[in-house]
Scaffold this motif. Structure first.
Motif, PDB file in Angstrom:
ATOM      1  N   MET A 262       0.843  -1.167   0.000  1.00  0.00           N
ATOM      2  CA  MET A 262       0.000   0.000   0.000  1.00  0.00           C
ATOM      3  C   MET A 262       0.884   1.225   0.000  1.00  0.00           C
ATOM      4  N   SER A 263       0.590   2.163  -0.839  1.00  0.00           N
ATOM      5  CA  SER A 263       1.386   3.370  -0.909  1.00  0.00           C
ATOM      6  C   SER A 263       1.010   4.312   0.212  1.00  0.00           C
ATOM      7  N   ARG A 264       2.031   4.858   0.877  1.00  0.00           N
ATOM      8  CA  ARG A 264       1.778   5.795   1.959  1.00  0.00           C
ATOM      9  C   ARG A 264       2.593   7.056   1.743  1.00  0.00           C
ATOM     10  N   THR A 265       2.002   8.183   1.964  1.00  0.00           N
ATOM     11  CA  THR A 265       2.696   9.439   1.825  1.00  0.00           C
ATOM     12  C   THR A 265       3.368   9.804   3.139  1.00  0.00           C
ATOM     13  N   THR A 266       4.215  10.842   3.099  1.00  0.00           N
ATOM     14  CA  THR A 266       4.808  11.354   4.323  1.00  0.00           C
ATOM     15  C   THR A 266       3.703  11.703   5.296  1.00  0.00           C
ATOM     16  N   PRO A 267       3.771  11.221   6.538  1.00  0.00           N
ATOM     17  CA  PRO A 267       2.667  11.425   7.467  1.00  0.00           C
ATOM     18  C   PRO A 267       2.488  12.891   7.818  1.00  0.00           C
ATOM     19  N   ARG A 268       1.230  13.309   7.860  1.00  0.00           N
ATOM     20  CA  ARG A 268       0.903  14.635   8.348  1.00  0.00           C
ATOM     21  C   ARG A 268       0.288  14.490   9.728  1.00  0.00           C
TER      22      ARG A 268
ATOM     23  N   ALA B 158      10.090  -0.228  12.059  1.00  0.00           N
ATOM     24  CA  ALA B 158      10.681   0.242  10.810  1.00  0.00           C
ATOM     25  C   ALA B 158      11.198   1.657  10.968  1.00  0.00           C
ATOM     26  N   MET B 159      12.250   1.966  10.234  1.00  0.00           N
ATOM     27  CA  MET B 159      12.728   3.333  10.141  1.00  0.00           C
ATOM     28  C   MET B 159      11.693   4.201   9.450  1.00  0.00           C
ATOM     29  N   GLY B 160      11.084   3.679   8.388  1.00  0.00           N
ATOM     30  CA  GLY B 160      10.091   4.449   7.661  1.00  0.00           C
ATOM     31  C   GLY B 160       9.680   3.768   6.379  1.00  0.00           C
ATOM     32  N   VAL B 161       9.149   4.551   5.451  1.00  0.00           N
ATOM     33  CA  VAL B 161       8.626   4.014   4.202  1.00  0.00           C
ATOM     34  C   VAL B 161       9.731   3.949   3.157  1.00  0.00           C
ATOM     35  N   GLY B 162       9.684   2.878   2.368  1.00  0.00           N
ATOM     36  CA  GLY B 162      10.718   2.672   1.368  1.00  0.00           C
ATOM     37  C   GLY B 162      10.764   3.732   0.302  1.00  0.00           C
TER      38      GLY B 162
ATOM     39  N   TRP C 299      13.198  -6.155  13.608  1.00  0.00           N
ATOM     40  CA  TRP C 299      13.525  -5.098  12.650  1.00  0.00           C
ATOM     41  C   TRP C 299      12.822  -5.318  11.317  1.00  0.00           C
ATOM     42  N   MET C 300      11.902  -4.425  10.988  1.00  0.00           N
ATOM     43  CA  MET C 300      11.271  -4.444   9.664  1.00  0.00           C
ATOM     44  C   MET C 300      12.091  -3.638   8.666  1.00  0.00           C
ATOM     45  N   THR C 301      12.892  -2.709   9.145  1.00  0.00           N
ATOM     46  CA  THR C 301      13.776  -1.832   8.373  1.00  0.00           C
ATOM     47  C   THR C 301      12.978  -0.786   7.596  1.00  0.00           C
ATOM     48  N   ALA C 302      12.224  -1.229   6.576  1.00  0.00           N
ATOM     49  CA  ALA C 302      11.438  -0.288   5.777  1.00  0.00           C
ATOM     50  C   ALA C 302      10.210  -0.981   5.234  1.00  0.00           C
ATOM     51  N   GLN C 303       9.143  -0.213   5.118  1.00  0.00           N
ATOM     52  CA  GLN C 303       7.884  -0.701   4.565  1.00  0.00           C
ATOM     53  C   GLN C 303       7.884  -0.461   3.051  1.00  0.00           C
ATOM     54  N   GLU C 304       7.533  -1.513   2.296  1.00  0.00           N
ATOM     55  CA  GLU C 304       7.490  -1.449   0.831  1.00  0.00           C
ATOM     56  C   GLU C 304       8.820  -0.947   0.265  1.00  0.00           C
ATOM     57  N   PHE C 305       9.899  -1.571   0.714  1.00  0.00           N
ATOM     58  CA  PHE C 305      11.234  -1.141   0.332  1.00  0.00           C
ATOM     59  C   PHE C 305      11.506  -1.301  -1.158  1.00  0.00           C
TER      60      PHE C 305
ATOM     61  N   HIS D 201       9.988  -5.296   4.348  1.00  0.00           N
ATOM     62  CA  HIS D 201       8.581  -5.441   3.995  1.00  0.00           C
ATOM     63  C   HIS D 201       8.411  -5.233   2.491  1.00  0.00           C
ATOM     64  N   ASN D 202       7.900  -6.266   1.816  1.00  0.00           N
ATOM     65  CA  ASN D 202       7.779  -6.220   0.359  1.00  0.00           C
ATOM     66  C   ASN D 202       6.618  -5.372  -0.133  1.00  0.00           C
ATOM     67  N   TYR D 203       6.795  -4.811  -1.316  1.00  0.00           N
ATOM     68  CA  TYR D 203       5.701  -4.288  -2.125  1.00  0.00           C
ATOM     69  C   TYR D 203       4.995  -5.503  -2.734  1.00  0.00           C
ATOM     70  N   PRO D 204       3.686  -5.411  -3.076  1.00  0.00           N
ATOM     71  CA  PRO D 204       3.000  -6.600  -3.588  1.00  0.00           C
ATOM     72  C   PRO D 204       3.676  -7.195  -4.816  1.00  0.00           C
ATOM     73  N   ILE D 205       3.779  -8.500  -4.835  1.00  0.00           N
ATOM     74  CA  ILE D 205       4.418  -9.197  -5.949  1.00  0.00           C
ATOM     75  C   ILE D 205       3.670  -8.939  -7.248  1.00  0.00           C
ATOM     76  N   TYR D 206       2.324  -8.949  -7.180  1.00  0.00           N
ATOM     77  CA  TYR D 206       1.538  -8.768  -8.400  1.00  0.00           C
ATOM     78  C   TYR D 206       1.745  -7.382  -9.016  1.00  0.00           C
ATOM     79  N   ALA D 207       2.259  -6.423  -8.218  1.00  0.00           N
ATOM     80  CA  ALA D 207       2.439  -5.052  -8.691  1.00  0.00           C
ATOM     81  C   ALA D 207       3.902  -4.714  -8.961  1.00  0.00           C
ATOM     82  N   GLY D 208       4.755  -5.726  -8.962  1.00  0.00           N
ATOM     83  CA  GLY D 208       6.150  -5.499  -9.317  1.00  0.00           C
ATOM     84  C   GLY D 208       7.135  -5.589  -8.180  1.00  0.00           C
ATOM     85  N   GLY D 209       6.669  -5.910  -6.963  1.00  0.00           N
ATOM     86  CA  GLY D 209       7.579  -6.083  -5.831  1.00  0.00           C
ATOM     87  C   GLY D 209       7.982  -7.536  -5.685  1.00  0.00           C
ATOM     88  N   GLY D 210       8.490  -7.864  -4.495  1.00  0.00           N
ATOM     89  CA  GLY D 210       8.827  -9.258  -4.217  1.00  0.00           C
ATOM     90  C   GLY D 210      10.307  -9.560  -4.163  1.00  0.00           C
TER      91      GLY D 210
END
Length: 579
Positions: A1-7, A254-258, A295-301, A331-340
């Motif tokens: 899931m795409s996430r923007t910089t948190p407000r 996690a440190m943050g979003v990939g 340690w997750m390190t990064a989400q959707e790296f 943490h992977n981006y979805p495989i069907y969308a080009g991650g994995g």
């Protein structure tokens, strides 16, 4: 899931002091001699060693290094990095893994921080919580599931709470009279529901503009990003992670979003950005390695366009700096969308964190089983699948249904996953009200947090946990060849699937509900041994068992006829046990 910089909401609240069972023991006074006063601690609980610099620095975060080497009663040697905690104060935070007397010696680039010696006397008991009785989390010797440090199997059931450490989740106030704090209300409820991990918990420390009640992560806006650290933000996060730990839960951190490293090439990475990220990673290890974190390190790296290799470099660095060498992943981006992307052949890559995605219905054998069968073996975590109640705006605003959340969890488990993370609208990203202006609340659905907290899927995750933990669940492995089914049984996403112990004395068969309106499923399970077996239906929606049926197998390598489930419009689980 795409996430923007948190407000975050433009409200700064005076910090309250939480006194919990996880409050650390600290040496607050400046040492007057090289030998510091003796400290006391419990196994696996954090204790702080406070140190004070001999002179001021223009930028204490970047200009000073400190660490301590600990020697245990059995000759263990562990080196822990230290961290700047504001003013002239640095700390080394350590969780002794065994009872007895530990000795430490500090090293550093400042004369006031280096050359200090002391002892920590550790009691024999860590208390009643399993996370302290058995120790921090790691992967099993066969790389199939998670265990505590002493090898006791750990049942991973995570609740995704991405904004749990930042101001989007309020620590000191609540708009629900049942809870004095939004943050503690969520954690307390999830602990009671049976969750064992606060998952996808992100500091968003690689995002400028982030903050909590302690202030921004970095002072001076964009000019201070990755350089001008604000200790107040991190002290606030300490309270939150400490509170999670006090409930016996681990934090998947996690440190943050990939996507923060989108478009970064190796030249820019090597030119200085890598050093900035490694300094931040070291700071995170120094502050939080003494807590039960993973340690997750990064989400959707590995989102297409991200510098996935940059994140792999950081994960490798975290694993090397952490003296506990606890489980590390990406943490992977979805495989069907080009991650994995996976690093299974790397010693620092301890487990796979998948993302099935949302409003998706997948077949066990094509998704989770393939991941289980990939080599070399690594535990598989289904980290993000069908967050209940989410508005999937990129898919015609479909709302993820309860059955999708539940079936993804059960399919993952029978397909070989070592754990799964649940998510609920209004909680995976906390939304104060339905009108919360945060972009994630408005884009993914505006369910208020105190409604999302009690969506039915959360209780059903507890039923899943109750079912499996009543069994030797760590011995269950996917058994694609165990069952044979009648011709009318679906072979697509709703195909039933089994897992079993190697001797097939325990067999678990999950029957997804029929999407095509067809009838009930019938079949057989083979390879069972002579003896008496009991078959019982388990309702994953209510956590209740039906009456047992006894079956006698008269020959080895025998068969048991599988009954049709009570109805085809609902999912069911069949438990077969010898004796």
């Amino acid at each position: 899931m795409s996430r923007t910089t948190p407000r975050v909401l433009g409200i700064v609240v005076t910090l309250a002091v939480f006194v919990t069972s996880s409050t650390v023991a600290s040496a607050h006074a400046e040492p007057t001699a090289t030998e510091s006063p003796a400290l006391s601690a419990k196994p696996w609980r954090p204790v702080d060693i406070a140190l004070h610099a001999a002179r001021p620095y223009g930028n204490p975060y970047t200009d000073v290094d400190v660490s301590a080497t600990f020697t245990g009663p059995r000759g263990q040697i562990m080196t822990m990095p230290g961290f700047w905690d504001g003013g002239a104060t640095w700390r080394v935070r350590f969780a002794p893994p065994t009872a007895g007397r530990w000795r430490y010696t500090t090293a550093g680039t400042d004369s006031g921080l280096a050359g200090k010696h002391g002892t920590i006397d550790v009691s024999a008991s860590g208390g009643d919580l399993d996370i302290y009785r058995h120790g921090f989390l790691k992967t099993s010797e066969n790389n199939r599931y998670f265990t505590y440090a002493d090898g006791t199997p750990f049942f991973w059931l995570g609740d995704s709470e991405a904004s749990s450490l930042i101001g989007q989740t309020r620590l000191n106030e609540s708009n629900d009279p049942r809870f004095s704090s939004q943050f503690t209300g969520i954690v307390d409820t999830r602990a009671k529901q049976g969750f064992t991990v606060v998952a996808e918990s992100e500091l968003f420390a690689n995002n400028p503009g982030n903050m909590n009640e302690g202030g921004p992560t970095w002072n001076n806006g964009d000019a201070g990003f990755l350089r001008d650290l604000n200790p107040g933000f991190w002290q606030n996060a300490d309270k939150r992670i400490g509170y999670i730990s006090s409930k016996g839960m681990a934090t998947f951190l996690a440190m943050g979003v990939g996507v923060s490293l989108s478009g970064v090439d190796q030249t820019a990475w090597a030119a200085g950005l890598r050093a900035d990220y490694e300094r931040l990673a070291r700071y995170m290890v120094a502050r939080y390695a003494a807590y039960p974190v993973v340690w997750m390190t990064a989400q959707e790296f590995d989102t297409p366009g991200n510098c996935a290799q940059c994140w792999a470099d950081i994960a490798r660095y975290v694993h090397a700096v952490d003296p506990y060498h606890r489980a590390t992943s990406l943490h992977n981006y979805p495989i069907y969308a080009g991650g994995g992307i996976q690093y299974r052949d790397q010693p620092w890559y301890d487990f796979v964190t998948l993302q099935e995605g949302h409003n998706r219905v997948d077949k066990v054998a094509d998704y989770w089983l393939k991941q289980y069968q990939a080599t070399p073996a690594r535990p598989v975590l289904e980290g993000e699948a069908n967050f209940e109640g989410m508005d999937v705006f990129w898919d015609n605003h479909a709302i993820v249904q309860n059955w999708q959340s539940r079936e993804s969890a059960w399919k993952a488990r029978v397909g070989g996953a070592a754990g799964n993370d649940y998510g609920a609208a209004g909680v995976w990203w906390t939304c104060w009200t339905a009108q919360d202006p945060n972009g994630n609340c408005q884009s993914f659905g505006s369910t208020p947090w105190n409604e999302g907290l009690f969506l039915p899927g959360a209780a059903q995750m507890g039923y899943l946990k109750a079912f499996f933990t009543a069994l030797p669940w760590w011995q269950l492995v996917p058994a694609p060849d165990a069952t044979s089914w009648a011709p009318n049984v679906p072979t697509d996403t709703q195909a039933p699937f089994a897992s079993a112990t190697s001797d097939r004395d325990v067999v678990v068969v999950y029957y997804p509900h029929r999407l095509d309106g067809g009838g009930t499923y019938t079949g057989t399970v083979g390879g069972v041994h002579r003896g008496h077996y009991t078959m019982r239906w388990y309702d994953p929606r209510t956590g209740s068992y039906g009456r047992g049926t006894e079956v006698v197998v008269t020959s080895n390598a025998g068969q048991i006829t599988l009954p049709a489930q009570p109805d085809a419009a609902s999912d069911w689980t069949l438990l077969i046990r010898k004796g």
